[in-house]
Each structure stands twice: as structure tokens, then as C-alpha cells.
Design a protein around this motif. Structure first.
Motif, PDB file in Angstrom:
ATOM      1  N   LYS A  19       0.824  -1.206   0.000  1.00 48.55           N
ATOM      2  CA  LYS A  19       0.000   0.000   0.000  1.00 48.55           C
ATOM      3  C   LYS A  19       0.860   1.259   0.000  1.00 48.55           C
ATOM      4  CE  LYS A  19      -4.090  -1.884   2.205  1.00 48.55           C
ATOM      5  NZ  LYS A  19      -4.986  -1.831   3.365  1.00 48.55           N
ATOM      6  N   LYS A  20       1.992   1.215   0.689  1.00 48.15           N
ATOM      7  CA  LYS A  20       2.886   2.368   0.718  1.00 48.15           C
ATOM      8  C   LYS A  20       3.559   2.603  -0.629  1.00 48.15           C
ATOM      9  CE  LYS A  20       4.133   2.321   5.611  1.00 48.15           C
ATOM     10  NZ  LYS A  20       5.237   2.137   6.560  1.00 48.15           N
ATOM     11  N   SER A  21       3.716   1.561  -1.433  1.00 54.46           N
ATOM     12  CA  SER A  21       4.429   1.702  -2.700  1.00 54.46           C
ATOM     13  C   SER A  21       3.530   2.195  -3.827  1.00 54.46           C
ATOM     14  CB  SER A  21       5.074   0.381  -3.101  1.00 54.46           C
ATOM     15  OG  SER A  21       4.105  -0.561  -3.493  1.00 54.46           O
ATOM     16  N   LYS A  22       2.209   2.211  -3.639  1.00 53.85           N
ATOM     17  CA  LYS A  22       1.313   2.664  -4.712  1.00 53.85           C
ATOM     18  C   LYS A  22       1.548   4.122  -5.103  1.00 53.85           C
ATOM     19  CE  LYS A  22      -2.290  -0.727  -4.407  1.00 53.85           C
ATOM     20  NZ  LYS A  22      -3.718  -0.994  -4.368  1.00 53.85           N
ATOM     21  N   PRO A  23       1.671   5.067  -4.162  1.00 54.54           N
ATOM     22  CA  PRO A  23       1.967   6.449  -4.591  1.00 54.54           C
ATOM     23  C   PRO A  23       3.321   6.570  -5.292  1.00 54.54           C
ATOM     24  CG  PRO A  23       1.170   6.431  -2.337  1.00 54.54           C
ATOM     25  CD  PRO A  23       1.388   5.009  -2.740  1.00 54.54           C
ATOM     26  N   ASN A  24       4.267   5.731  -4.909  1.00 52.22           N
ATOM     27  CA  ASN A  24       5.581   5.763  -5.552  1.00 52.22           C
ATOM     28  C   ASN A  24       5.485   5.393  -7.026  1.00 52.22           C
ATOM     29  OD1 ASN A  24       6.829   6.530  -3.208  1.00 52.22           O
ATOM     30  ND2 ASN A  24       7.464   4.466  -2.667  1.00 52.22           N
ATOM     31  N   ASN A  28       6.933   7.671  -9.976  1.00 51.02           N
ATOM     32  CA  ASN A  28       7.917   7.109 -10.899  1.00 51.02           C
ATOM     33  C   ASN A  28       7.432   7.209 -12.340  1.00 51.02           C
ATOM     34  OD1 ASN A  28       9.313   6.454  -8.605  1.00 51.02           O
ATOM     35  ND2 ASN A  28       8.722   4.302  -8.637  1.00 51.02           N
ATOM     36  N   ALA A  29       6.163   6.921 -12.568  1.00 48.82           N
ATOM     37  CA  ALA A  29       5.623   7.032 -13.922  1.00 48.82           C
ATOM     38  C   ALA A  29       5.651   8.487 -14.400  1.00 48.82           C
ATOM     39  CB  ALA A  29       4.204   6.490 -13.956  1.00 48.82           C
ATOM     40  N   SER A  30       5.425   9.420 -13.497  1.00 55.27           N
ATOM     41  CA  SER A  30       5.477  10.840 -13.851  1.00 55.27           C
ATOM     42  C   SER A  30       6.890  11.258 -14.248  1.00 55.27           C
ATOM     43  CB  SER A  30       4.999  11.704 -12.697  1.00 55.27           C
ATOM     44  OG  SER A  30       3.677  11.402 -12.363  1.00 55.27           O
ATOM     45  N   ILE A  31       7.878  10.799 -13.508  1.00 55.12           N
ATOM     46  CA  ILE A  31       9.271  11.129 -13.823  1.00 55.12           C
ATOM     47  C   ILE A  31       9.660  10.570 -15.189  1.00 55.12           C
ATOM     48  CG2 ILE A  31      11.675  10.670 -13.163  1.00 55.12           C
ATOM     49  CD1 ILE A  31      10.708  10.799 -10.234  1.00 55.12           C
ATOM     50  N   ILE A  32       9.287   9.321 -15.436  1.00 52.62           N
ATOM     51  CA  ILE A  32       9.621   8.697 -16.715  1.00 52.62           C
ATOM     52  C   ILE A  32       8.892   9.407 -17.849  1.00 52.62           C
ATOM     53  CG2 ILE A  32       9.392   6.572 -18.065  1.00 52.62           C
ATOM     54  CD1 ILE A  32       9.867   5.069 -15.381  1.00 52.62           C
ATOM     55  N   GLY A  33       7.623   9.728 -17.643  1.00 53.57           N
ATOM     56  CA  GLY A  33       6.856  10.445 -18.663  1.00 53.57           C
ATOM     57  C   GLY A  33       7.411  11.827 -18.941  1.00 53.57           C
ATOM     58  N   ALA A  59      15.363   8.146 -18.451  1.00 49.04           N
ATOM     59  CA  ALA A  59      14.089   7.423 -18.353  1.00 49.04           C
ATOM     60  C   ALA A  59      14.333   5.923 -18.258  1.00 49.04           C
ATOM     61  CB  ALA A  59      13.210   7.749 -19.552  1.00 49.04           C
ATOM     62  N   PHE A  60      15.273   5.410 -19.040  1.00 51.61           N
ATOM     63  CA  PHE A  60      15.586   3.982 -18.994  1.00 51.61           C
ATOM     64  C   PHE A  60      16.154   3.585 -17.637  1.00 51.61           C
ATOM     65  CE2 PHE A  60      18.575   0.455 -19.633  1.00 51.61           C
ATOM     66  CZ  PHE A  60      17.674  -0.503 -20.083  1.00 51.61           C
ATOM     67  N   ILE A  61      17.071   4.390 -17.105  1.00 46.39           N
ATOM     68  CA  ILE A  61      17.661   4.104 -15.794  1.00 46.39           C
ATOM     69  C   ILE A  61      16.590   4.171 -14.713  1.00 46.39           C
ATOM     70  CG2 ILE A  61      19.257   4.978 -14.039  1.00 46.39           C
ATOM     71  CD1 ILE A  61      21.093   5.810 -16.375  1.00 46.39           C
ATOM     72  N   ALA A  62      15.719   5.166 -14.786  1.00 42.95           N
ATOM     73  CA  ALA A  62      14.642   5.290 -13.802  1.00 42.95           C
ATOM     74  C   ALA A  62      13.710   4.089 -13.867  1.00 42.95           C
ATOM     75  CB  ALA A  62      13.873   6.584 -14.036  1.00 42.95           C
ATOM     76  N   PHE A  63      13.390   3.638 -15.071  1.00 45.87           N
ATOM     77  CA  PHE A  63      12.510   2.489 -15.234  1.00 45.87           C
ATOM     78  C   PHE A  63      13.117   1.241 -14.600  1.00 45.87           C
ATOM     79  CE2 PHE A  63      11.183  -1.199 -17.794  1.00 45.87           C
ATOM     80  CZ  PHE A  63       9.830  -1.185 -17.516  1.00 45.87           C
ATOM     81  N   LYS A  64      14.396   1.020 -14.833  1.00 48.24           N
ATOM     82  CA  LYS A  64      15.073  -0.156 -14.274  1.00 48.24           C
ATOM     83  C   LYS A  64      15.220  -0.050 -12.762  1.00 48.24           C
ATOM     84  CE  LYS A  64      16.226  -2.951 -17.549  1.00 48.24           C
ATOM     85  NZ  LYS A  64      15.655  -4.277 -17.611  1.00 48.24           N
ATOM     86  N   TYR A  65      15.614   1.116 -12.262  1.00 44.02           N
ATOM     87  CA  TYR A  65      15.885   1.284 -10.843  1.00 44.02           C
ATOM     88  C   TYR A  65      14.613   1.275 -10.009  1.00 44.02           C
ATOM     89  CZ  TYR A  65      17.297   3.474  -6.476  1.00 44.02           C
ATOM     90  OH  TYR A  65      17.487   3.751  -5.165  1.00 44.02           O
ATOM     91  N   PHE A  66      13.595   2.002 -10.444  1.00 43.06           N
ATOM     92  CA  PHE A  66      12.381   2.143  -9.652  1.00 43.06           C
ATOM     93  C   PHE A  66      11.577   0.851  -9.599  1.00 43.06           C
ATOM     94  CE2 PHE A  66      12.380   6.899 -10.758  1.00 43.06           C
ATOM     95  CZ  PHE A  66      13.108   7.190  -9.629  1.00 43.06           C
ATOM     96  N   GLY A  67      11.649   0.027 -10.605  1.00 42.50           N
ATOM     97  CA  GLY A  67      10.831  -1.165 -10.669  1.00 42.50           C
ATOM     98  C   GLY A  67      11.344  -2.350  -9.880  1.00 42.50           C
ATOM     99  N   LYS A  68      12.576  -2.320  -9.427  1.00 39.82           N
ATOM    100  CA  LYS A  68      13.164  -3.475  -8.745  1.00 39.82           C
ATOM    101  C   LYS A  68      12.392  -3.875  -7.499  1.00 39.82           C
ATOM    102  CE  LYS A  68      18.016  -3.537  -9.979  1.00 39.82           C
ATOM    103  NZ  LYS A  68      19.372  -3.324  -9.514  1.00 39.82           N
ATOM    104  N   ASN A  69      12.219  -2.955  -6.575  1.00 39.54           N
ATOM    105  CA  ASN A  69      11.586  -3.275  -5.309  1.00 39.54           C
ATOM    106  C   ASN A  69      10.116  -3.632  -5.500  1.00 39.54           C
ATOM    107  OD1 ASN A  69      11.458  -3.639  -2.527  1.00 39.54           O
ATOM    108  ND2 ASN A  69      10.816  -1.540  -2.182  1.00 39.54           N
ATOM    109  N   GLU A  70       9.445  -2.939  -6.393  1.00 35.64           N
ATOM    110  CA  GLU A  70       8.032  -3.205  -6.629  1.00 35.64           C
ATOM    111  C   GLU A  70       7.820  -4.606  -7.195  1.00 35.64           C
ATOM    112  OE1 GLU A  70       6.959  -0.024  -9.207  1.00 35.64           O
ATOM    113  OE2 GLU A  70       7.275   1.481  -7.668  1.00 35.64           O
ATOM    114  N   LYS A  71       8.686  -5.026  -8.084  1.00 36.94           N
ATOM    115  CA  LYS A  71       8.575  -6.366  -8.648  1.00 36.94           C
ATOM    116  C   LYS A  71       8.837  -7.426  -7.595  1.00 36.94           C
ATOM    117  CE  LYS A  71       9.786  -5.061 -13.337  1.00 36.94           C
ATOM    118  NZ  LYS A  71      10.782  -5.126 -14.400  1.00 36.94           N
ATOM    119  N   ALA A  72       9.775  -7.171  -6.691  1.00 33.17           N
ATOM    120  CA  ALA A  72      10.075  -8.128  -5.635  1.00 33.17           C
ATOM    121  C   ALA A  72       8.901  -8.269  -4.678  1.00 33.17           C
ATOM    122  CB  ALA A  72      11.328  -7.696  -4.874  1.00 33.17           C
TER     123      ALA A  72
END
Length: 83
Positions: A19-24, A28-33, A59-72
Motif C-alpha cells: 500500500k505504501k508503494s502505490k503512490p511511488n 515514478n511514472a510521472s518522472i519517466i513520462g 528514463a531507462f535508468i529510472a525504469f530499471k531502478y524504480f521497478g526493482k523493489n516493486e517487482k520483488a
């Protein structure tokens, strides 16, 4: 305080973490966009140059970095059959 590993968390703690990661995800999508928007505008105005490529790399680095914890977290929730 040391951070626990995901497999050591209880089900309730894991759901709270999700639940805490949903706003993140929105941030993250805003930064990439934003980076993709800058790159698109730069391509339209000046063509393919270094200032165009730099936001794409960010954008590519942000996509790779931000998604790690969420996928785990999502993988751990799926392994425990939680929503």
C-alpha cells in the motif's frame, strides 16, 4: 533499525508495504513520462542530438531502478497467494 527481508515479513507487513508503494508508482511514472516528453519535444525542435538522448537514458535508468523493489514485493505477494 535494520530493514527485514521480504521473506521475513508477515502477511500484514507485506500488504502494508504494498500500500505504501502505490503512490511511488505514480511518481515514478510521472518522472519517466516527463523525461520522455522532454526527449520528444527535443526531437521535434532540434532533431536527434545529445540533449535528446540524455533524457531517454535517464528514463531507462529510472525504469530499471524504480521497478526493482516493486517487482520483488509483487512476486512475494504472488508466492504467498495474497492480493
Amino acid at each position: 533499525m535494520e530493514e527485514k527481508k521480504l521473506d521475513e515479513l508477515t502477511n500484514e507487513e507485506l500488504l502494508i508495504l504494498q500500500k505504501k508503494s502505490k503512490p511511488n508508482k505514480i511518481i515514478n511514472a510521472s518522472i519517466i513520462g516527463f523525461c520522455l516528453g522532454i526527449a520528444g519535444y527535443s526531437i521535434f525542435v532540434a532533431g536527434l542530438t545529445w540533449p535528446t538522448i540524455f533524457p531517454l537514458i535517464l528514463a531507462f535508468i529510472a525504469f530499471k531502478y524504480f521497478g526493482k523493489n516493486e517487482k520483488a514485493v509483487d512476486a512475494e505477494l504472488k508466492a504467498r497467494n495474497l492480493k
